[in-house]
Write a protein that holds these residues in place. Sequence first.
Motif, PDB file in Angstrom:
ATOM      1  N   ILE A 143       0.835  -1.199   0.000  1.00  0.00           N
ATOM      2  CA  ILE A 143       0.000   0.000   0.000  1.00  0.00           C
ATOM      3  C   ILE A 143       0.872   1.252   0.000  1.00  0.00           C
ATOM      4  O   ILE A 143       0.628   2.212  -0.742  1.00  0.00           O
ATOM      5  CB  ILE A 143      -0.937  -0.010   1.224  1.00  0.00           C
ATOM      6  CG1 ILE A 143      -1.971  -1.128   1.089  1.00  0.00           C
ATOM      7  CG2 ILE A 143      -1.636   1.344   1.384  1.00  0.00           C
ATOM      8  CD1 ILE A 143      -2.808  -1.346   2.338  1.00  0.00           C
ATOM      9  N   LEU A 144       1.897   1.249   0.836  1.00  0.00           N
ATOM     10  CA  LEU A 144       2.791   2.399   0.920  1.00  0.00           C
ATOM     11  C   LEU A 144       3.541   2.608  -0.387  1.00  0.00           C
ATOM     12  O   LEU A 144       3.706   3.743  -0.849  1.00  0.00           O
ATOM     13  CB  LEU A 144       3.770   2.214   2.072  1.00  0.00           C
ATOM     14  CG  LEU A 144       4.762   3.355   2.317  1.00  0.00           C
ATOM     15  CD1 LEU A 144       4.031   4.677   2.517  1.00  0.00           C
ATOM     16  CD2 LEU A 144       5.640   3.054   3.512  1.00  0.00           C
ATOM     17  N   ALA A 147       1.330   4.264  -2.797  1.00  0.00           N
ATOM     18  CA  ALA A 147       1.157   5.677  -2.454  1.00  0.00           C
ATOM     19  C   ALA A 147       2.364   6.501  -2.890  1.00  0.00           C
ATOM     20  O   ALA A 147       2.220   7.612  -3.398  1.00  0.00           O
ATOM     21  CB  ALA A 147       0.916   5.821  -0.950  1.00  0.00           C
ATOM     22  N   LEU A 194       1.362  12.153   0.924  1.00  0.00           N
ATOM     23  CA  LEU A 194       1.268  10.772   1.386  1.00  0.00           C
ATOM     24  C   LEU A 194       0.298  10.646   2.558  1.00  0.00           C
ATOM     25  O   LEU A 194      -0.467   9.682   2.653  1.00  0.00           O
ATOM     26  CB  LEU A 194       2.652  10.259   1.802  1.00  0.00           C
ATOM     27  CG  LEU A 194       3.583   9.865   0.664  1.00  0.00           C
ATOM     28  CD1 LEU A 194       4.967   9.538   1.212  1.00  0.00           C
ATOM     29  CD2 LEU A 194       3.033   8.667  -0.095  1.00  0.00           C
ATOM     30  N   ARG A 195       0.345  11.607   3.460  1.00  0.00           N
ATOM     31  CA  ARG A 195      -0.547  11.549   4.622  1.00  0.00           C
ATOM     32  C   ARG A 195      -2.009  11.583   4.216  1.00  0.00           C
ATOM     33  O   ARG A 195      -2.878  11.048   4.909  1.00  0.00           O
ATOM     34  CB  ARG A 195      -0.218  12.709   5.569  1.00  0.00           C
ATOM     35  CG  ARG A 195       1.083  12.507   6.324  1.00  0.00           C
ATOM     36  CD  ARG A 195       1.527  13.768   7.036  1.00  0.00           C
ATOM     37  NE  ARG A 195       2.825  13.563   7.667  1.00  0.00           N
ATOM     38  CZ  ARG A 195       3.577  14.546   8.158  1.00  0.00           C
ATOM     39  NH1 ARG A 195       3.162  15.796   8.085  1.00  0.00           N
ATOM     40  NH2 ARG A 195       4.737  14.274   8.715  1.00  0.00           N
ATOM     41  N   SER A 197      -3.218  10.137   1.642  1.00  0.00           N
ATOM     42  CA  SER A 197      -3.607   8.911   0.953  1.00  0.00           C
ATOM     43  C   SER A 197      -3.448   7.653   1.797  1.00  0.00           C
ATOM     44  O   SER A 197      -3.797   6.572   1.372  1.00  0.00           O
ATOM     45  CB  SER A 197      -2.788   8.766  -0.341  1.00  0.00           C
ATOM     46  OG  SER A 197      -1.424   8.598  -0.038  1.00  0.00           O
ATOM     47  N   LEU A 198      -2.910   7.791   2.989  1.00  0.00           N
ATOM     48  CA  LEU A 198      -2.660   6.622   3.836  1.00  0.00           C
ATOM     49  C   LEU A 198      -3.552   6.622   5.080  1.00  0.00           C
ATOM     50  O   LEU A 198      -3.893   7.676   5.603  1.00  0.00           O
ATOM     51  CB  LEU A 198      -1.185   6.599   4.268  1.00  0.00           C
ATOM     52  CG  LEU A 198      -0.152   6.453   3.149  1.00  0.00           C
ATOM     53  CD1 LEU A 198       1.256   6.603   3.700  1.00  0.00           C
ATOM     54  CD2 LEU A 198      -0.301   5.112   2.449  1.00  0.00           C
ATOM     55  N   ASP A 199      -3.882   5.475   5.531  1.00  0.00           N
ATOM     56  CA  ASP A 199      -4.691   5.320   6.726  1.00  0.00           C
ATOM     57  C   ASP A 199      -3.872   5.660   7.968  1.00  0.00           C
ATOM     58  O   ASP A 199      -2.672   5.428   8.033  1.00  0.00           O
ATOM     59  CB  ASP A 199      -5.176   3.876   6.834  1.00  0.00           C
ATOM     60  CG  ASP A 199      -6.079   3.665   8.018  1.00  0.00           C
ATOM     61  OD1 ASP A 199      -5.569   3.255   9.078  1.00  0.00           O
ATOM     62  OD2 ASP A 199      -7.287   3.910   7.886  1.00  0.00           O
ATOM     63  N   LEU A 202      -1.571   2.885   9.653  1.00  0.00           N
ATOM     64  CA  LEU A 202      -0.470   2.210   8.964  1.00  0.00           C
ATOM     65  C   LEU A 202       0.814   2.397   9.741  1.00  0.00           C
ATOM     66  O   LEU A 202       1.154   3.494  10.147  1.00  0.00           O
ATOM     67  CB  LEU A 202      -0.285   2.780   7.552  1.00  0.00           C
ATOM     68  CG  LEU A 202      -1.342   2.408   6.508  1.00  0.00           C
ATOM     69  CD1 LEU A 202      -1.019   3.091   5.192  1.00  0.00           C
ATOM     70  CD2 LEU A 202      -1.415   0.917   6.320  1.00  0.00           C
TER      71      LEU A 202
END
Length: 244
Positions: A143-144, A147, A194-195, A197-199, A202
């Motif tokens: 996932i990362l 992203a 990035l922040r 798009s990420l949960d 994570l």
Amino acid sequence: MSDAVSTREDRHEPTSELGLAERARDGDASAFRDIMQRNNTRLFRVARSVLKDDADAEDAVQESYLKAYTKLGEFRGESTLSTWLTRIVLNESLMRLRQGRRTAEITRTFEQESRSGRVVRFPGMAQGQDPEKAAATAQITRILERAVDALPIDFRVVFVMRCVQEMSVEETAEQLAIPQATVKTRLHRARLLLRRSLDEELGVSLTGTFPFGGSRCARMTEAVLARLGLTDMLPSGPNGNGDI
């Protein structure tokens, strides 16, 4: 050997690398293998940050090694060997990107990339992870990586150099031929994007993303040596695998 160790070993003094380059230039296959094994991870990550594809990045690094081998006589030790090689890989990767895709993404400005949205906490390092979480960690890593791939290229390259390969601001600026202030600005912007798009939950070590070691590292090293016709010049014995 870990990528963190490989990163530290990339930063040799120029004078210590000049002799290694001279030996490789004179046809010492072991010396050129040593150069590749020291730099494979760094160069693969840099190429992938531009091309966003493992296979394309590996091809770009292989081609860059072939070009570097023919230009070893131009290396004077004025910079580190890894810096010299990184410039070759960047040029090769950007050339391939220009040939295969539109270049608008490269010239996209900071203001054009600004987007509104909720900023969430950026994930930290996973501490004391037990074996049962290994599968989840692998999924989180993917996932990362996706992203990071989605970042604009100029932000992406800086992010990979600074946060994945753990290069300094000074080294990143030198290799990209941009001011240090620009490196800091692009890294800050990359983190914000990035922040978004990420949960929040994570948690993954950035230094574990885009791995390139073991059999893959050895396979590419041997492929380059074979293409250069240096395989028969190697001493007998174990080839050695992975990053040095």
